[in-house]
Design a protein around this motif. Structure first.
Motif, PDB file in Angstrom:
ATOM      1  N   ILE A  98      47.553  59.462-103.278  1.00  0.00           N
ATOM      2  CA  ILE A  98      46.299  60.194-103.165  1.00  0.00           C
ATOM      3  C   ILE A  98      45.471  59.687-101.992  1.00  0.00           C
ATOM      4  N   SER A  99      45.526  58.382-101.740  1.00  0.00           N
ATOM      5  CA  SER A  99      44.699  57.792-100.681  1.00  0.00           C
ATOM      6  C   SER A  99      45.363  57.837 -99.299  1.00  0.00           C
ATOM      7  N   GLY A 100      46.446  58.594 -99.175  1.00  0.00           N
ATOM      8  CA  GLY A 100      47.076  58.753 -97.870  1.00  0.00           C
ATOM      9  C   GLY A 100      47.912  57.578 -97.426  1.00  0.00           C
ATOM     10  N   GLY A 101      48.576  56.927 -98.383  1.00  0.00           N
ATOM     11  CA  GLY A 101      49.341  55.718 -98.081  1.00  0.00           C
ATOM     12  C   GLY A 101      50.435  55.908 -97.054  1.00  0.00           C
ATOM     13  N   ARG A 102      51.007  57.102 -96.977  1.00  0.00           N
ATOM     14  CA  ARG A 102      52.102  57.334 -96.025  1.00  0.00           C
ATOM     15  C   ARG A 102      51.646  57.213 -94.576  1.00  0.00           C
ATOM     16  N   ARG A 103      50.335  57.294 -94.359  1.00  0.00           N
ATOM     17  CA  ARG A 103      49.807  57.215 -92.993  1.00  0.00           C
ATOM     18  C   ARG A 103      49.096  55.898 -92.714  1.00  0.00           C
ATOM     19  N   LYS A 104      48.984  55.024 -93.715  1.00  0.00           N
ATOM     20  CA  LYS A 104      48.229  53.788 -93.531  1.00  0.00           C
ATOM     21  C   LYS A 104      48.974  52.810 -92.633  1.00  0.00           C
ATOM     22  N   LEU A 105      48.254  52.258 -91.670  1.00  0.00           N
ATOM     23  CA  LEU A 105      48.860  51.334 -90.715  1.00  0.00           C
ATOM     24  C   LEU A 105      49.498  50.150 -91.424  1.00  0.00           C
ATOM     25  N   ALA A 106      48.799  49.541 -92.356  1.00  0.00           N
ATOM     26  CA  ALA A 106      49.305  48.340 -93.019  1.00  0.00           C
ATOM     27  C   ALA A 106      50.579  48.634 -93.805  1.00  0.00           C
ATOM     28  N   LEU A 107      50.604  49.744 -94.534  1.00  0.00           N
ATOM     29  CA  LEU A 107      51.781  50.079 -95.335  1.00  0.00           C
ATOM     30  C   LEU A 107      52.982  50.384 -94.444  1.00  0.00           C
ATOM     31  N   LEU A 108      52.734  51.091 -93.352  1.00  0.00           N
ATOM     32  CA  LEU A 108      53.833  51.416 -92.436  1.00  0.00           C
ATOM     33  C   LEU A 108      54.377  50.157 -91.766  1.00  0.00           C
ATOM     34  N   GLY A 109      53.461  49.289 -91.310  1.00  0.00           N
ATOM     35  CA  GLY A 109      53.902  48.052 -90.667  1.00  0.00           C
ATOM     36  C   GLY A 109      54.683  47.162 -91.611  1.00  0.00           C
ATOM     37  N   ASP A 110      54.198  47.055 -92.838  1.00  0.00           N
ATOM     38  CA  ASP A 110      54.892  46.230 -93.836  1.00  0.00           C
ATOM     39  C   ASP A 110      56.283  46.792 -94.138  1.00  0.00           C
ATOM     40  N   ALA A 111      56.367  48.101 -94.277  1.00  0.00           N
ATOM     41  CA  ALA A 111      57.652  48.717 -94.588  1.00  0.00           C
ATOM     42  C   ALA A 111      58.643  48.559 -93.437  1.00  0.00           C
ATOM     43  N   MET A 112      58.147  48.599 -92.210  1.00  0.00           N
ATOM     44  CA  MET A 112      59.031  48.404 -91.062  1.00  0.00           C
ATOM     45  C   MET A 112      59.615  46.999 -91.081  1.00  0.00           C
ATOM     46  N   GLU A 113      58.784  46.009 -91.364  1.00  0.00           N
ATOM     47  CA  GLU A 113      59.275  44.637 -91.464  1.00  0.00           C
ATOM     48  C   GLU A 113      60.277  44.490 -92.609  1.00  0.00           C
ATOM     49  N   ALA A 114      60.005  45.165 -93.725  1.00  0.00           N
ATOM     50  CA  ALA A 114      60.916  45.108 -94.869  1.00  0.00           C
ATOM     51  C   ALA A 114      62.261  45.741 -94.523  1.00  0.00           C
ATOM     52  N   ASP A 131      38.165  61.103 -98.229  1.00  0.00           N
ATOM     53  CA  ASP A 131      38.280  59.693 -98.611  1.00  0.00           C
ATOM     54  C   ASP A 131      39.695  59.159 -98.426  1.00  0.00           C
ATOM     55  N   HIS A 132      40.702  60.012 -98.620  1.00  0.00           N
ATOM     56  CA  HIS A 132      42.072  59.531 -98.522  1.00  0.00           C
ATOM     57  C   HIS A 132      42.562  59.440 -97.066  1.00  0.00           C
ATOM     58  N   ALA A 133      41.803  60.008 -96.128  1.00  0.00           N
ATOM     59  CA  ALA A 133      42.206  59.949 -94.714  1.00  0.00           C
ATOM     60  C   ALA A 133      40.965  59.901 -93.825  1.00  0.00           C
ATOM     61  N   PRO A 134      40.168  58.836 -93.932  1.00  0.00           N
ATOM     62  CA  PRO A 134      38.916  58.767 -93.170  1.00  0.00           C
ATOM     63  C   PRO A 134      39.168  58.593 -91.675  1.00  0.00           C
ATOM     64  N   VAL A 135      38.183  59.006 -90.899  1.00  0.00           N
ATOM     65  CA  VAL A 135      38.204  58.835 -89.443  1.00  0.00           C
ATOM     66  C   VAL A 135      36.925  58.108 -89.051  1.00  0.00           C
ATOM     67  N   PHE A 136      37.077  57.036 -88.275  1.00  0.00           N
ATOM     68  CA  PHE A 136      35.934  56.197 -87.915  1.00  0.00           C
ATOM     69  C   PHE A 136      35.632  56.289 -86.426  1.00  0.00           C
ATOM     70  N   THR A 137      34.360  56.336 -86.101  1.00  0.00           N
ATOM     71  CA  THR A 137      33.911  56.203 -84.719  1.00  0.00           C
ATOM     72  C   THR A 137      33.144  54.891 -84.610  1.00  0.00           C
ATOM     73  N   MET A 138      33.676  53.965 -83.811  1.00  0.00           N
ATOM     74  CA  MET A 138      33.095  52.633 -83.672  1.00  0.00           C
ATOM     75  C   MET A 138      32.649  52.412 -82.227  1.00  0.00           C
ATOM     76  N   ALA A 139      31.589  51.636 -82.055  1.00  0.00           N
ATOM     77  CA  ALA A 139      31.095  51.280 -80.725  1.00  0.00           C
ATOM     78  C   ALA A 139      31.265  49.793 -80.489  1.00  0.00           C
ATOM     79  N   ALA A 140      31.710  49.450 -79.292  1.00  0.00           N
ATOM     80  CA  ALA A 140      31.736  48.057 -78.835  1.00  0.00           C
ATOM     81  C   ALA A 140      30.526  47.870 -77.939  1.00  0.00           C
ATOM     82  N   GLN A 141      29.701  46.883 -78.271  1.00  0.00           N
ATOM     83  CA  GLN A 141      28.433  46.710 -77.560  1.00  0.00           C
ATOM     84  C   GLN A 141      28.269  45.279 -77.060  1.00  0.00           C
ATOM     85  N   LEU A 142      27.755  45.145 -75.830  1.00  0.00           N
ATOM     86  CA  LEU A 142      27.420  43.843 -75.273  1.00  0.00           C
ATOM     87  C   LEU A 142      25.907  43.671 -75.265  1.00  0.00           C
TER      88      LEU A 142
END
Length: 227
Positions: free
Chosen positions: A106-122, A185-196
């Motif tokens: 439900i939370s979009g696990g097939r697209r999650k970076l952490a789950l994909l990376g872990d599965a690749m290592e496995a 909620d299952h596939a959020p998109v974030f806009t982040m700013a890097a500030q000095l």
């Protein structure tokens, strides 16, 4: 054990046929699906991370015999970090065959970076256990392909590079601010700013805060270094 059609297709995509199919099943089983009779991929992930690291260290040394440790370390980190593993996982559509519990589905696990990376290592570990180091190395080199030769000479992650740029000029570390969150909620998109502290800023959008921060840091650093 007979593999499903989906897992047989995965074998075709990675160019490897398992002698012990149960290892492949375990490699694609997330902890949300584990049970007393079904092992998950966490232990395989632990081993696969180490096998990947050795193969990449060997490959980088062979690829550039004159490189210093200071040049090799950031290249290595760029090739083995979770983002790189997830990119390779997407390349072979590994997310499509992951065995996930309902909450992760439900939370979009097939697209999650952490789950994909872990599965690749496995998956790497599964091949290593199934047939030994040489087939695992061949798999890694085949799937990572041109990434090894094309890895940037200075492959530090962008947030680290931006922080070092700021510190070298007597500035405090950059700040990262969430500007916007959209999507379900299952596939959020974030806009982040890097500030000095100087007022310089760049923003970026991605499917995770970490990715958006990295992209914003890179955009800001590219602008600062080209000024």
């Amino acid at each position: 054990m007979k593999l499903s059609a989906e897992l047989k297709a995965l074998e075709g995509r990675i160019g490897y046929t398992f002698q012990r199919p149960e290892l492949l099943v375990r490699a694609v089983t997330h902890s949300s699906m584990s049970s007393a009779t079904r092992d998950d991929n966490q232990r395989l992930e632990f081993l696969g991370d180490r096998v990947l690291g050795l193969v990449m260290a060997e490959a980088l040394l062979a690829n550039d015999p004159k490189a210093t440790e200071g040049q090799l370390a950031p290249r290595y980190n760029a090739l083995v970090r979770k983002e790189a593993c997830a990119d390779v996982a997407r390349q072979i559509d590994l997310g499509d065959v992951l065995k996930l519990g309902r909450s992760e589905m439900i939370s979009g696990g097939r697209r999650k970076l952490a789950l994909l990376g872990d599965a690749m290592e496995a998956l790497i570990a599964a091949v290593y256990i199934d047939a030994g180091f040489d087939p695992a190395r061949s798999l890694i080199l085949r799937l990572w392909g041109d990434r090894i030769g094309a890895v940037e000479e200075d492959a530090r992650d962008a947030k680290t590079a931006l922080q070092e740029w700021a510190q070298a000029r007597g500035l405090p570390p950059p700040k990262y601010v969430e500007l916007k969150r959209s999507g379900p909620d299952h596939a959020p998109v974030f806009t982040m700013a890097a500030q000095l502290e100087t007022g310089e800023s760049e923003s970026a959008t991605a499917g995770s805060k970490r990715q958006a921060e990295q992209a914003a840091a890179k955009a800001l650093l590219d602008r600062l270094e080209s000024a």
